[in-house]
Design a protein around this motif. Structure first.
Motif, PDB file in Angstrom:
ATOM      1  N   GLU A  35       0.868  -1.178   0.000  1.00  0.00           N
ATOM      2  CA  GLU A  35       0.000   0.000   0.000  1.00  0.00           C
ATOM      3  C   GLU A  35       0.899   1.221   0.000  1.00  0.00           C
ATOM      4  O   GLU A  35       1.775   1.352   0.869  1.00  0.00           O
ATOM      5  N   LEU A  36       0.708   2.091  -0.967  1.00  0.00           N
ATOM      6  CA  LEU A  36       1.520   3.292  -1.079  1.00  0.00           C
ATOM      7  C   LEU A  36       0.958   4.380  -0.164  1.00  0.00           C
ATOM      8  O   LEU A  36      -0.164   4.847  -0.365  1.00  0.00           O
ATOM      9  N   ILE A  47       4.279   9.191  -8.926  1.00  0.00           N
ATOM     10  CA  ILE A  47       3.633   7.929  -9.298  1.00  0.00           C
ATOM     11  C   ILE A  47       4.415   7.189 -10.369  1.00  0.00           C
ATOM     12  O   ILE A  47       4.462   5.943 -10.367  1.00  0.00           O
ATOM     13  N   ASN A  48       5.067   7.899 -11.262  1.00  0.00           N
ATOM     14  CA  ASN A  48       5.897   7.218 -12.262  1.00  0.00           C
ATOM     15  C   ASN A  48       7.066   6.494 -11.592  1.00  0.00           C
ATOM     16  O   ASN A  48       7.419   5.369 -11.982  1.00  0.00           O
ATOM     17  N   ALA A  49       7.658   7.122 -10.581  1.00  0.00           N
ATOM     18  CA  ALA A  49       8.763   6.479  -9.852  1.00  0.00           C
ATOM     19  C   ALA A  49       8.260   5.251  -9.096  1.00  0.00           C
ATOM     20  O   ALA A  49       8.932   4.214  -9.057  1.00  0.00           O
ATOM     21  N   VAL A  50       7.075   5.346  -8.509  1.00  0.00           N
ATOM     22  CA  VAL A  50       6.499   4.208  -7.791  1.00  0.00           C
ATOM     23  C   VAL A  50       6.206   3.066  -8.756  1.00  0.00           C
ATOM     24  O   VAL A  50       6.443   1.887  -8.444  1.00  0.00           O
ATOM     25  N   LYS A  51       5.709   3.408  -9.934  1.00  0.00           N
ATOM     26  CA  LYS A  51       5.420   2.377 -10.934  1.00  0.00           C
ATOM     27  C   LYS A  51       6.687   1.638 -11.337  1.00  0.00           C
ATOM     28  O   LYS A  51       6.685   0.411 -11.506  1.00  0.00           O
ATOM     29  N   LYS A  52       7.802   2.352 -11.448  1.00  0.00           N
ATOM     30  CA  LYS A  52       9.074   1.718 -11.788  1.00  0.00           C
ATOM     31  C   LYS A  52       9.540   0.789 -10.666  1.00  0.00           C
ATOM     32  O   LYS A  52      10.072  -0.296 -10.921  1.00  0.00           O
ATOM     33  N   LEU A  53       9.322   1.207  -9.406  1.00  0.00           N
ATOM     34  CA  LEU A  53       9.674   0.337  -8.283  1.00  0.00           C
ATOM     35  C   LEU A  53       8.842  -0.941  -8.304  1.00  0.00           C
ATOM     36  O   LEU A  53       9.348  -2.037  -8.060  1.00  0.00           O
ATOM     37  N   VAL A  64      -3.680   2.721  -2.472  1.00  0.00           N
ATOM     38  CA  VAL A  64      -3.030   4.020  -2.318  1.00  0.00           C
ATOM     39  C   VAL A  64      -3.676   4.724  -1.131  1.00  0.00           C
ATOM     40  O   VAL A  64      -4.903   4.820  -1.057  1.00  0.00           O
ATOM     41  N   HIS A  65      -2.854   5.171  -0.196  1.00  0.00           N
ATOM     42  CA  HIS A  65      -3.359   5.945   0.939  1.00  0.00           C
ATOM     43  C   HIS A  65      -3.225   7.417   0.588  1.00  0.00           C
ATOM     44  O   HIS A  65      -2.125   7.926   0.420  1.00  0.00           O
ATOM     45  N   ALA A  66      -4.352   8.099   0.451  1.00  0.00           N
ATOM     46  CA  ALA A  66      -4.349   9.515   0.089  1.00  0.00           C
ATOM     47  C   ALA A  66      -3.575  10.331   1.121  1.00  0.00           C
ATOM     48  O   ALA A  66      -3.545   9.979   2.302  1.00  0.00           O
ATOM     49  N   PRO A  67      -2.966  11.456   0.707  1.00  0.00           N
ATOM     50  CA  PRO A  67      -2.195  12.290   1.642  1.00  0.00           C
ATOM     51  C   PRO A  67      -3.115  13.143   2.512  1.00  0.00           C
ATOM     52  O   PRO A  67      -3.299  14.336   2.268  1.00  0.00           O
ATOM     53  N   GLN A  93      -3.517   4.521 -12.351  1.00  0.00           N
ATOM     54  CA  GLN A  93      -2.247   4.397 -13.062  1.00  0.00           C
ATOM     55  C   GLN A  93      -1.425   3.218 -12.549  1.00  0.00           C
ATOM     56  O   GLN A  93      -0.731   2.536 -13.321  1.00  0.00           O
ATOM     57  N   LEU A  94      -1.530   2.952 -11.255  1.00  0.00           N
ATOM     58  CA  LEU A  94      -0.744   1.880 -10.632  1.00  0.00           C
ATOM     59  C   LEU A  94      -1.460   0.528 -10.646  1.00  0.00           C
ATOM     60  O   LEU A  94      -0.877  -0.474 -10.257  1.00  0.00           O
ATOM     61  N   GLY A  95      -2.717   0.523 -11.062  1.00  0.00           N
ATOM     62  CA  GLY A  95      -3.485  -0.710 -11.064  1.00  0.00           C
ATOM     63  C   GLY A  95      -3.948  -1.125  -9.681  1.00  0.00           C
ATOM     64  O   GLY A  95      -4.209  -2.312  -9.434  1.00  0.00           O
TER      65      GLY A  95
END
Length: 278
Positions: A35-36, A47-53, A64-67, A93-95
């Motif tokens: 969970e992000l 989010i692009n960096a998280v997707k790469k991870l 996804v935990h909203a800020p 975007q992250l599925g």
């Protein structure tokens, strides 16, 4: 036979380590995903960096935990309304299946007034579930310093426990379609976790598996180390048609070594697997 319930690791569970560490732990220890937590760390906001991870470690993002924490009030801007929509877009975007969000703070008046409608509209336009999380009362003397100072000058004691959330820290007061149940928050609030789970019914789509001892602090203990009915809640979900995710959101910030942190994460995963068997 019903499919096994997926067990994820919150990126908050490795704090003060960074987001990438959560992906590495999840991959190595056998978690089903992460969970992000979107907060101050720059990678968590990218989010692009998280997707790469996610691709690098072959670990999916389940939620996804909203800020919406007090410490993340300025993440992705100061206006919470577009931040919630951005969280849903990030999940798409992250599925990820779910966005976890807290009820609005009382001082976020415009956000609070339209929160129920915004959540419903976002869900109607997306396959992402917006699961509103149960919270707990805050002490006025801790979170409302100006009021506390006035109370101190008048010779008063500590402020009362009050709800900083609108309409309350119980998300069922908002009549939403989907909910997240957090077992550390039930401990802090003195809420009956099993009764809350039953009230959430089929709307319960996400569980933050953790524990608490009932102190007026959000402890996020490893499950089984506190007083909450963590076994009973897990067995309730395992015996139901629950199709959501269980995410370990435990605090390892007090770990005295890398070995101790990893041991806590292993213990938490083993606990979840043992009690979520179908």
């Amino acid at each position: 036979m019903r499919p096994a319930i997926k067990v994820g690791l919150s990126t908050a569970s490795v704090y003060p380590m960074r987001t990438e560490a959560a992906f590495e732990f999840a991959a190595r220890l056998g978690y089903d995903g992460v969970e992000l937590m979107v907060w101050g760390e720059s990678v968590s906001q990218d989010i692009n960096a998280v997707k790469k991870l996610s691709q690098r470690y072959r670990v999916p993002v389940l939620s996804v935990h909203a800020p919406c924490l007090l410490i993340s009030q300025r993440v992705w801007g100061a206006n919470p309304i577009p931040k919630l929509e951005r969280s849903v877009r990030a999940a798409e975007q992250l599925g990820a299946q779910t966005v976890v969000v807290h009820p609005p703070f009382r001082w976020q008046r415009r956000y609070a007034e339209g929160f129920t409608e915004q959540v419903a509209e976002l869900e109607a336009a997306s396959e992402v579930l917006v699961a509103v999380e149960n919270m707990f009362p805050f002490r006025a003397d801790r979170f409302f310093r100006q009021a506390s100072e006035r109370m101190r000058r008048r010779g008063g004691g500590p402020g009362p426990a009050i709800s900083a959330f609108a309409p309350s820290y119980d998300p069922l007061d908002g009549k939403h379609a989907h909910y997240t149940l957090d077992l550390s928050h039930t401990a802090t609030a003195g809420t009956d976790a099993l009764e809350m789970a039953r009230r959430m019914g089929s709307g319960l789509v996400h569980l933050h598996l953790c524990d608490g001892s009932g102190l007026p602090a959000d402890e996020h203990l490893a499950p089984g180390r506190g007083t909450q009915p963590v076994v009973e809640v897990c067995e309730m979900l395992a015996g139901s048609d629950f199709a959501g995710h269980v995410v370990l959101e435990v605090s390892t910030s007090g770990a005295r070594s890398a070995y101790e942190r990893e041991s806590m994460l292993v213990e938490s995963l083993q606990f979840a697997r043992a009690h979520l068997l179908r």
